[in-house]
Design an enzyme around this catalytic site. Structure first.
Site, short mmCIF file in Angstrom:
data_model
loop_
_atom_site.label_atom_id
_atom_site.label_comp_id
_atom_site.label_asym_id
_atom_site.label_seq_id
_atom_site.Cartn_x
_atom_site.Cartn_y
_atom_site.Cartn_z
N GLY A 147 0.79 -1.24 0.00
CA GLY A 147 0.00 0.00 0.00
C GLY A 147 0.81 1.28 0.00
O GLY A 147 1.96 1.30 0.45
N ALA A 148 0.19 2.34 -0.51
CA ALA A 148 0.71 3.70 -0.37
C ALA A 148 0.23 4.28 0.96
O ALA A 148 -0.56 3.65 1.67
CB ALA A 148 0.23 4.55 -1.55
N ASN A 150 -1.47 7.20 1.50
CA ASN A 150 -2.53 8.22 1.54
C ASN A 150 -3.88 7.67 2.03
O ASN A 150 -4.65 8.40 2.63
CB ASN A 150 -2.67 8.89 0.17
CG ASN A 150 -2.95 7.92 -0.94
OD1 ASN A 150 -2.76 6.71 -0.78
ND2 ASN A 150 -3.39 8.42 -2.07
N SER A 226 3.61 4.54 -6.66
CA SER A 226 3.98 5.43 -7.75
C SER A 226 4.30 4.62 -9.02
O SER A 226 4.58 3.42 -8.95
CB SER A 226 5.21 6.25 -7.34
OG SER A 226 6.27 5.36 -7.10
N PRO A 228 7.03 4.75 -10.92
CA PRO A 228 8.37 4.13 -10.93
C PRO A 228 8.43 2.85 -10.08
O PRO A 228 9.02 1.84 -10.51
CB PRO A 228 9.28 5.21 -10.34
CG PRO A 228 8.55 6.50 -10.57
CD PRO A 228 7.09 6.17 -10.53
N THR A 229 7.81 2.85 -8.89
CA THR A 229 7.78 1.63 -8.08
C THR A 229 7.00 0.55 -8.82
O THR A 229 7.38 -0.63 -8.83
CB THR A 229 7.14 1.89 -6.71
OG1 THR A 229 7.87 2.93 -6.06
CG2 THR A 229 7.13 0.66 -5.82
N GLU A 247 -1.97 -0.18 -9.25
CA GLU A 247 -2.71 1.08 -9.11
C GLU A 247 -1.68 2.17 -8.90
O GLU A 247 -1.15 2.32 -7.79
CB GLU A 247 -3.65 1.00 -7.90
CG GLU A 247 -4.80 0.04 -8.07
CD GLU A 247 -5.80 0.49 -9.11
OE1 GLU A 247 -5.73 1.64 -9.57
OE2 GLU A 247 -6.65 -0.33 -9.48
N CYS A 281 -4.15 9.85 -5.91
CA CYS A 281 -3.61 9.45 -7.21
C CYS A 281 -4.44 9.94 -8.38
O CYS A 281 -3.92 10.30 -9.42
CB CYS A 281 -3.54 7.92 -7.26
SG CYS A 281 -5.10 7.17 -6.77
N GLU A 455 -9.54 -2.30 -9.61
CA GLU A 455 -10.02 -2.62 -8.27
C GLU A 455 -11.52 -2.34 -8.23
O GLU A 455 -12.07 -1.65 -9.09
CB GLU A 455 -9.28 -1.77 -7.22
CG GLU A 455 -7.80 -2.12 -7.18
CD GLU A 455 -7.08 -1.73 -5.91
OE1 GLU A 455 -7.01 -0.53 -5.60
OE2 GLU A 455 -6.59 -2.65 -5.22
#
Ligand code: NDP
Length: 481
Positions: A147-148, A150, A226, A228-229, A247, A281, A455
């Site tokens: 997970g991110a 946010n 993100s 890049p990840t 995502e 996002c 999702e």
């Protein structure tokens, strides 16, 4: 706020103090509110082993029973919305005004929705003129969720709910910046009747995520993070032919025609740039306004933005909180400097506020051109860029001139035009005369470099299960010799 232990594995909290310490800070003040330890290789292994051991029995349950567990968890979450929202606010710094309506409640919606779907996931019967075939919808196995920071509760539930409904088990790694909320989801699932090992949470930075993705026992990886990840995780998963849902980030267009309801479009621009202090996002950070209403729109936008109540996110009156971290704040500040240096006009805000916490005013740039850094790169902060345009053809071309394709929206009174525009926007999710609403009933996800898979909705079932086909021979077999 200190959790019982850092990780939740095989139905219980576990600790391994050999893992590096991760201090958890409240973004509103910068104060430390808890400490967790990063997962050691032994914890990573224990989490995967427990998910693996639990998976076949979980998949073998009556689907309606799996669904019941998820729906019970949804009820528990709703009953505890206040306490879970307070935790989310402490973990992320998002105003309590937001977390009360957008986080635990969204997690509950996902658990309820996929709990209801669990018993409907069936295969097909395929007549073949005597012989026949049938299909089964089967789980993938052990899934990893990453997970991110946010939306830590929502992200964990949006991944866990469809995964578990399909009969998978999961190891979830939250962002190291927001480690607390997913642990609550793990606790609640156990209380709701999930067997130990079905949903595990382990802490750590990217290296722990990487270890999970690379483990051969993992069948699927779902990342929110993100671009890049995403590329790195997708490549690592691909090397072992694992399923993925990605995502990722966005730089989405919000297109406003001069026949739009200006107040409604201004509200959308505010929600699309300043909700969660811009750390969303799918935000519509490129606001294209048709030239006839550009000045009136900008005046109205500034007047409304100047009314933001910026302050302690625990205060119910606050509607604009701090950013997650000093690092994210300084990234945002550096983009504001770049915007000014490259010739855009900082029409409002953008000043850092106070020394405690990670506060910045919402920033509005006008006179932005398509080649500027603030127009091209995802900032993930409260920075709105305003562009003007003349024609439909021109704005579609400019809106699509990005590698990213998460979302987009159009505001107009002309519904024929609205449908034409959303059909032409290269993005996974679009809105007409609305922005950023993502109810569980509708698919959500990105096109182009913004992601793979969807999702929510029935579409998520495709991301957490696969079809097995069985041919049934009804007659003796012939052979050439
Ligand atoms: P990051 O990409 O930095 O991190 C995402 C997660 O991946 C974190 O848990 C991170 O760990 C982990 N990670 C980092 N490197 C690896 C690796 N090599 N292997 C496995 N896992 C790894 O994103 P942020 O947390 O900074 O979140 C912001 C980004 O997320 C933005 O770009 C935003 O657009 C995107 N996002 C996308 C959403 C969507 O639904 N499309 C929704 C929300 C955010 P850690 O950070 O703990 O080191």
């Amino acid at each position: 706020m200190q959790p019982t232990a850092s990780h939740f594995v095989n139905g219980a909290y576990v600790e391994d103090k050999n893992g590096p310490l991760i201090p958890v800070t409240f973004p509103g003040t910068g104060e430390e509110i808890a400490r967790v330890h990063e997962a050691t290789p032994a914890i990573v292994d224990a989490a995967i082993a427990s998910a693996k051991a639990a998976q076949s029995a979980w998949a073998a349950l009556m689907p309606v029973e799996r669904g019941r567990v998820l729906r019970r968890a949804a009820d528990l979450i709703r009953a505890r919305n206040q306490e879970l929202s307070e935790l989310e606010t402490l973990d992320t710094g998002k105003p309590i005004q937001e977390t009360l309506v957008a986080d635990a409640t969204s997690a509950a919606d996902a658990l309820e929705y996929f709990g209801g779907l669990a018993a409907t996931l069936t295969g097909d019967h395929i007549p073949l003129g005597g012989d026949w075939a049938y299909t089964m919808r089967i789980p993938l196995g052990v899934c990893v969720g990453i997970g991110a920071w946010n939306y830590p509760t929502q992200i964990a539930a949006w991944k866990a709910a469809p995964a578990l409904a399909c009969g998978n088990t999961m190891v979830f790694k939250p962002s190291e910046q927001t480690p607390l909320c997913a642990l609550k989801l793990a606790e609640i699932l156990i209380e709701a009747g999930a067997p130990p090992g079905v949903f595990n949470v382990i802490q750590g930075a990217g290296s722990v995520g990487k270890a999970l993705v690379e483990d051969r026992r993992i069948a699927k990886v779902s990342l929110t993070g993100s671009a890049p990840t995403g590329k790195k995780v997708y490549a690592a998963a691909a090397s072992q032919m694992k399923h993925v849902t990605m995502e990722l980030g966005g730089k989405s267009p919000l297109i406003i025609f001069d026949d739009a309801d200006v107040d409604s479009a201004v509200s959308a621009a505010i929600n699309a740039n300043f909700y969660s202090s811009g750390q969303i996002c799918s935000n519509g950070t490129r606001v294209f306004v048709q030239s006839g209403i550009k000045d009136a729109f900008l005046d109205r936008l500034i007047a409304r933005t100047s009314k933001a109540v910026i302050g302690d996110p625990r205060d119910p009156a606050t509607n604009f909180g701090p950013m997650i971290s000093e690092e994210q704040l300084s990234i945002t500040c550096s983009y504001i400097e770049k915007g000014k240096a490259e010739g855009a006009t900082l029409a409002y805000g953008g000043q850092r506020l106070g020394a405690d916490g990670h506060f910045i005013e919402p920033a509005i740039f006008s006179d932005v051109t398509d080649d500027m850094s603030i127009a091209r790169e995802e900032i993930f902060g409260p920075v709105l860029s305003l562009f003007d345009f003349e024609t439909e053809e021109e704005v579609i071309k400019r809106a699509n001139a990005t590698d990213l394709g998460l979302s987009g929206a159009v505001f107009t009174a002309d519904l024929t035009r609205a449908h034409r525009i959303v059909a032409a926007i290269e993005a996974g999710t679009c809105w007409i005369n609305q922005y950023n609403l993502t109810p569980v009933e509708m698919p959500f996800g990105g096109s182009k470099a913004s992601g793979i898979g969807r999702e929510n909705s029935k579409a998520a079932i495709e991301s957490y299960s696969e079809i097995k086909t069985i041919y049934v021979g009804m007659s003796p077999v012939d052979a050439a010799f």
